[in-house]
Scaffold this motif. Structure first.
Motif, PDB file in Angstrom:
ATOM      1  N   ALA A   1     -11.174   4.870   6.030  1.00  0.00           N
ATOM      2  CA  ALA A   1      -9.904   4.493   5.395  1.00  0.00           C
ATOM      3  C   ALA A   1     -10.185   3.337   4.450  1.00  0.00           C
ATOM      4  N   PRO A   2      -9.274   3.086   3.497  1.00  0.00           N
ATOM      5  CA  PRO A   2      -9.569   2.058   2.497  1.00  0.00           C
ATOM      6  C   PRO A   2      -9.523   0.612   3.008  1.00  0.00           C
ATOM      7  N   ASP A   3      -8.860   0.350   4.122  1.00  0.00           N
ATOM      8  CA  ASP A   3      -8.773  -1.028   4.616  1.00  0.00           C
ATOM      9  C   ASP A   3      -8.531  -1.007   6.131  1.00  0.00           C
ATOM     10  N   GLU A   4      -8.540  -2.177   6.746  1.00  0.00           N
ATOM     11  CA  GLU A   4      -8.434  -2.250   8.212  1.00  0.00           C
ATOM     12  C   GLU A   4      -7.126  -1.694   8.755  1.00  0.00           C
TER      13      GLU A   4
ATOM     14  N   CYS B   1       2.724  15.409   7.083  1.00  0.00           N
ATOM     15  CA  CYS B   1       3.213  14.086   6.689  1.00  0.00           C
ATOM     16  C   CYS B   1       2.107  13.044   6.858  1.00  0.00           C
ATOM     17  N   THR B   2       1.437  13.065   8.011  1.00  0.00           N
ATOM     18  CA  THR B   2       0.336  12.127   8.258  1.00  0.00           C
ATOM     19  C   THR B   2      -0.716  12.222   7.151  1.00  0.00           C
ATOM     20  N   ASP B   3      -1.133  13.441   6.833  1.00  0.00           N
ATOM     21  CA  ASP B   3      -2.171  13.641   5.809  1.00  0.00           C
ATOM     22  C   ASP B   3      -1.736  13.086   4.458  1.00  0.00           C
ATOM     23  N   TYR B   4      -0.479  13.380   4.087  1.00  0.00           N
ATOM     24  CA  TYR B   4      -0.046  13.004   2.736  1.00  0.00           C
ATOM     25  C   TYR B   4       0.389  11.549   2.628  1.00  0.00           C
TER      26      TYR B   4
ATOM     27  N   LEU C   1      -1.342   9.777  -0.399  1.00  0.00           N
ATOM     28  CA  LEU C   1      -0.530   9.128  -1.424  1.00  0.00           C
ATOM     29  C   LEU C   1      -0.621   7.605  -1.326  1.00  0.00           C
ATOM     30  N   GLY C   2      -0.944   7.107  -0.119  1.00  0.00           N
ATOM     31  CA  GLY C   2      -1.162   5.667   0.038  1.00  0.00           C
ATOM     32  C   GLY C   2      -2.312   5.204  -0.850  1.00  0.00           C
ATOM     33  N   ARG C   3      -3.308   6.082  -0.983  1.00  0.00           N
ATOM     34  CA  ARG C   3      -4.442   5.739  -1.857  1.00  0.00           C
ATOM     35  C   ARG C   3      -4.090   5.932  -3.330  1.00  0.00           C
ATOM     36  N   ALA C   4      -3.147   6.862  -3.600  1.00  0.00           N
ATOM     37  CA  ALA C   4      -2.769   7.151  -4.993  1.00  0.00           C
ATOM     38  C   ALA C   4      -1.884   6.052  -5.589  1.00  0.00           C
ATOM     39  N   VAL C   5      -1.160   5.341  -4.715  1.00  0.00           N
ATOM     40  CA  VAL C   5      -0.204   4.332  -5.177  1.00  0.00           C
ATOM     41  C   VAL C   5      -0.844   3.360  -6.165  1.00  0.00           C
ATOM     42  N   GLN C   6      -2.019   2.842  -5.788  1.00  0.00           N
ATOM     43  CA  GLN C   6      -2.698   1.860  -6.650  1.00  0.00           C
ATOM     44  C   GLN C   6      -3.120   2.485  -7.968  1.00  0.00           C
ATOM     45  N   GLN C   7      -3.669   3.684  -7.839  1.00  0.00           N
ATOM     46  CA  GLN C   7      -4.142   4.411  -9.024  1.00  0.00           C
ATOM     47  C   GLN C   7      -3.026   4.574 -10.056  1.00  0.00           C
ATOM     48  N   TYR C   8      -1.811   4.793  -9.583  1.00  0.00           N
ATOM     49  CA  TYR C   8      -0.686   4.991 -10.506  1.00  0.00           C
ATOM     50  C   TYR C   8       0.061   3.686 -10.801  1.00  0.00           C
ATOM     51  N   GLY C   9      -0.482   2.577 -10.308  1.00  0.00           N
ATOM     52  CA  GLY C   9       0.109   1.282 -10.608  1.00  0.00           C
ATOM     53  C   GLY C   9       1.511   1.098 -10.056  1.00  0.00           C
ATOM     54  N   ILE C  10       1.756   1.674  -8.867  1.00  0.00           N
ATOM     55  CA  ILE C  10       3.084   1.564  -8.260  1.00  0.00           C
ATOM     56  C   ILE C  10       3.057   0.427  -7.237  1.00  0.00           C
ATOM     57  N   SER C  11       4.079  -0.432  -7.288  1.00  0.00           N
ATOM     58  CA  SER C  11       4.126  -1.534  -6.335  1.00  0.00           C
ATOM     59  C   SER C  11       5.250  -1.289  -5.333  1.00  0.00           C
TER      60      SER C  11
ATOM     61  N   PRO D   1       7.129  -2.322  -1.376  1.00  0.00           N
ATOM     62  CA  PRO D   1       7.277  -3.367  -0.369  1.00  0.00           C
ATOM     63  C   PRO D   1       6.873  -2.926   1.041  1.00  0.00           C
ATOM     64  N   ASP D   2       6.597  -1.642   1.235  1.00  0.00           N
ATOM     65  CA  ASP D   2       6.300  -1.129   2.579  1.00  0.00           C
ATOM     66  C   ASP D   2       5.352   0.056   2.399  1.00  0.00           C
ATOM     67  N   ARG D   3       4.224   0.027   3.104  1.00  0.00           N
ATOM     68  CA  ARG D   3       3.215   1.080   2.890  1.00  0.00           C
ATOM     69  C   ARG D   3       3.680   2.459   3.340  1.00  0.00           C
ATOM     70  N   GLN D   4       4.676   2.506   4.218  1.00  0.00           N
ATOM     71  CA  GLN D   4       5.152   3.812   4.672  1.00  0.00           C
ATOM     72  C   GLN D   4       5.948   4.516   3.562  1.00  0.00           C
ATOM     73  N   LEU D   5       6.265   3.795   2.481  1.00  0.00           N
ATOM     74  CA  LEU D   5       6.953   4.413   1.330  1.00  0.00           C
ATOM     75  C   LEU D   5       5.953   5.048   0.363  1.00  0.00           C
ATOM     76  N   ALA D   6       4.695   5.114   0.736  1.00  0.00           N
ATOM     77  CA  ALA D   6       3.649   5.683  -0.126  1.00  0.00           C
ATOM     78  C   ALA D   6       4.179   6.890  -0.908  1.00  0.00           C
ATOM     79  N   CYS D   7       3.858   6.917  -2.207  1.00  0.00           N
ATOM     80  CA  CYS D   7       4.427   7.961  -3.059  1.00  0.00           C
ATOM     81  C   CYS D   7       3.492   8.220  -4.234  1.00  0.00           C
ATOM     82  N   ALA D   8       3.763   9.271  -4.975  1.00  0.00           N
ATOM     83  CA  ALA D   8       3.006   9.565  -6.191  1.00  0.00           C
ATOM     84  C   ALA D   8       3.962  10.221  -7.179  1.00  0.00           C
ATOM     85  N   PRO D   9       3.665  10.119  -8.466  1.00  0.00           N
ATOM     86  CA  PRO D   9       4.538  10.783  -9.435  1.00  0.00           C
ATOM     87  C   PRO D   9       4.681  12.266  -9.089  1.00  0.00           C
ATOM     88  N   ILE D  10       5.894  12.772  -9.238  1.00  0.00           N
ATOM     89  CA  ILE D  10       6.153  14.179  -8.924  1.00  0.00           C
ATOM     90  C   ILE D  10       5.229  15.083  -9.741  1.00  0.00           C
TER      91      ILE D  10
END
Lengths: 140, 484
Positions: free
Chosen positions: A58-61, B249-252, B256-266, B268-277
């Motif tokens: 995973a990317p972080d802890e 859901c777990t997989d995505y 998408l948690g990893r995609a968030v940074q790539q798409y420059g999305i900020s 407040p909560d990591r469970q909101l992980a998302c990607a452009p449609i």
């Protein structure tokens, strides 16, 4: 300060979480897993007749903690495995290698309590300021 | 601080969380609730979660909460978020782990007087006929190829394999099969969890309920659903996509948690992980989500078949004599591509409903012909003691909530607190005192689902009715309940 407990439950309206402690991160991650299985079954009723080797990245802890627990949920749901002891062999920020000991569900001896859908990233925390403390919430 | 200092009152049943509440909100939040409910909603920090959802890129024009809203992991349960498909995001957390958890309702010609003497037998038959509980395996044995068919074709697969008929499919949201499903986007792990669990109710808050009509608020709309009189018996099925949906859901969320940074999305909560449609990750999630949704519709279709079988066996009448027709089936954890009017403009949106029910009005082309005149049936389960409602969608819902309303009573108490305050055996006794038979796989699980753990469904449904986002038609109360 010695660690007095391995883990405790956190209450949440819809769901439930675990705060787990350890002298190091390996111990805290192992205790989080044990805490999670204590929600599913009386952990004392689980014999160590089988094991599974687990490796996750995973990317972080924080993500590693969630991914590790979700791997165990998968093994429970897909292979009916209950675990009671966890040995974390390697743990760095991106990778975890572990062996989980337990046995398949036996309805004559195991009384299953709560199903867990997944470990979530909501309020997930890895805190190393005083020993190690990790927090994770589940969707149940 | 009190909620009074934060919220702007829109009207008696609608309250706004202004964008000034939290830096980063793109749009205000809107909570549909009575003033009495707001204190609890505030203490549960739901405003915070409604505000967090308002961070999602492309969200228009509000982050919404239905009256049954309560604290979830990330998104609130009872939340609705619509994002522009052109430049907005999709978030697996906005659907939840139990993709297409939903409710299906069966009507009968039977009266409560006929069924009451056999209710124990019927509840036992349902318990024995429909696999339920933690770790239960289904009666269906599908192979990998058949699982692909289930994930692409949904309810139709079930009908072709002898579970129910074409009329059931007609009376299902999306005709029991959402488009765009691509099994290649579903992981081997999700498949492995899904194969043995097809045709199972599951555990937790999932249930089967034999109920009787207690009140009819609108005779004409009720008649369109085949409900004529008080005392008529109905059967409610509540379940979802089991381990397959949970794993998707777990997989995505991870992907998408990893995609968030790539798409420059900020966020407040990591469970909101998302990607452009429109991104590969967003498209993959929607294709996998559709697979899980179709699996859930297949699941409820098969369970419906076993419910009918149980009724035929116990009551010794034919399906036709008993008039065992499906009223409707709704999803309450799903993301749908829909067209809505926002600020006078027609927009194609991705509407996330997490613990919210679609509630389209009369005349909408996406609802079955039988309901074109009255509006889409909305099925709202309450708790085991207090019963459930049938409502219909409205034009006001279309204008204010993207055609959405509540999905149930909403939890008030944590599961642990519910277990501390009552034991499973006490719950059984309390229900028995009121003539309700219960069969449950786990007594602890039963205590977690006690009435006291939930908001009062009457109050929740009244607010949706007063706010105009759905119109109540029928209230039903339980006679026999099977819990996983």
């Amino acid at each position: 300060m010695p660690v007095v407990k391995d883990f405790e439950l956190i209450e949440h309206t819809a769901d439930v979480g675990i705060m787990a402690y350890g002298d190091d991160l390996k111990e805290a991650f192992a205790n989080a897993a044990r805490g999670m299985f204590s929600l599913i079954v009386e952990v004392g009723s689980v014999r160590e007749t089988a094991h599974r080797d687990i490796e996750v990245t995973a990317p972080d802890e924080e993500s590693l903690l969630v991914t590790w627990l979700n791997e165990l949920i998968y093994l429970f749901d897909a292979e009916n495995m209950l675990f009671s002891r966890f040995v974390i062999i390697e743990l760095d920020t991106a990778r975890l290698k572990a062996r989980a000991y337990g046995e398949p569900v036996d309805n004559t001896r195991h009384r299953l309590k709560t199903g867990i859908k997944a470990a979530t990233y909501h309020m997930v925390e890895v805190d190393r300021s005083k020993g190690c403390r990790v927090r994770v919430l589940f969707d149940i | 601080m009190s909620w009074k200092k934060i919220l702007n009152k829109i009207d008696d049943y609608c309250w706004e969380v202004p964008v000034s509440y939290k830096e980063g909100m793109r749009v205000p939040g809107r909570i549909f609730a009575s003033e009495d409910m707001l204190e609890h909603i505030w203490q549960e920090k739901v405003f915070q979660q409604v505000a967090n959802v308002a961070f999602l890129p492309g969200i228009v024009p509000y982050s919404l909460a239905m009256p049954d809203v309560h604290w979830g992991y990330g998104f609130p349960i009872g939340g609705v978020a619509a994002t522009r498909i052109r430049d907005g995001v999709v978030s697996p957390g906005g659907v939840g782990f139990d993709i297409n958890c939903g409710v299906r309702l069966l009507r009968t010609n039977l009266t409560a007087e006929e069924v009451q003497p056999r209710i124990e037998e019927l509840t036992n038959a349902l318990y024995n006929n429909v696999p339920s509980g933690l770790g239960s395996k289904g009666r269906l044995r599908v192979n990998e190829k058949e699982l692909d068919d289930v994930m692409v074709r949904g309810s139709i697969w079930a009908v072709e394999n002898g579970y129910g008929d074409a009329e059931d499919v007609e009376a299902t949201e999306e005709s029991g099969s959402i488009k765009g499903a691509d099994p290649r986007k579903v992981s081997a792990k999700a498949r492995q969890r899904g194969i043995p669990q097809l045709g199972t109710l599951g555990s937790g808050n999932h249930f089967l309920e034999v109920e009787r009509v207690a009140e009819i608020f609108d005779r004409e709309a009720a008649r369109a659903m085949g409900i004529e009189e008080v005392g008529q018996v109905l059967v409610l099925i509540h379940c979802g996509s089991r381990g397959l949906g949970h794993q998707v859901c777990t997989d995505y969320v991870a992907l998408l948690g990893r995609a968030v940074q790539q798409y420059g999305i900020s966020l407040p909560d990591r469970q909101l992980a998302c990607a452009p449609i429109q991104s590969p990750e967003g498209q993959s999630y929607l294709a996998a989500m559709a697979c899980a949704a179709n699996y859930a519709w297949t699941n409820r279709q098969c369970i419906l078949h076993w419910v009918r079988e149980s009724l035929v066996n116990v009551l010794g009448k034919s399906r036709r004599e008993m008039g065992l027709e499906q009223i409707y089936d709704v999803a309450h954890n799903i993301a749908k591509i829909e067209t809505h009017t926002v600020d006078g403009k027609s927009l194609t949106l991705c509407v996330h409903r997490k613990g919210a029910t679609r509630a389209f009005p009369a005349g909408h082309p996406d609802i079955p012909k039988a309901y074109r005149e009255v509006g889409q049936p909305v099925l709202i389960p309450g708790d085991m003691g207090r019963g459930s409602y049938i409502a219909v969608g409205t034009e006001a819902a279309m204008q204010t909530t993207f055609g959405s309303t509540c999905h149930g009573a909403g939890r008030m108490q944590s599961r642990a607190a519910a277990k501390r305050s009552q034991r499973g055996a006490d719950v059984v006794r309390a229900l028995a005192d009121r003539g309700i038979t219960v069969r449950a796989g786990s007594m602890g699980g039963l205590a977690e689902e006690a009435s006291e753990a939930y908001k009062d469904v009457d109050e929740v449904v009244d607010i949706t009715h007063q706010a105009g986002i759905s119109r109540k038609i029928v209230r039903a109360v339980p006679m026999g309940v099977v819990k996983g």
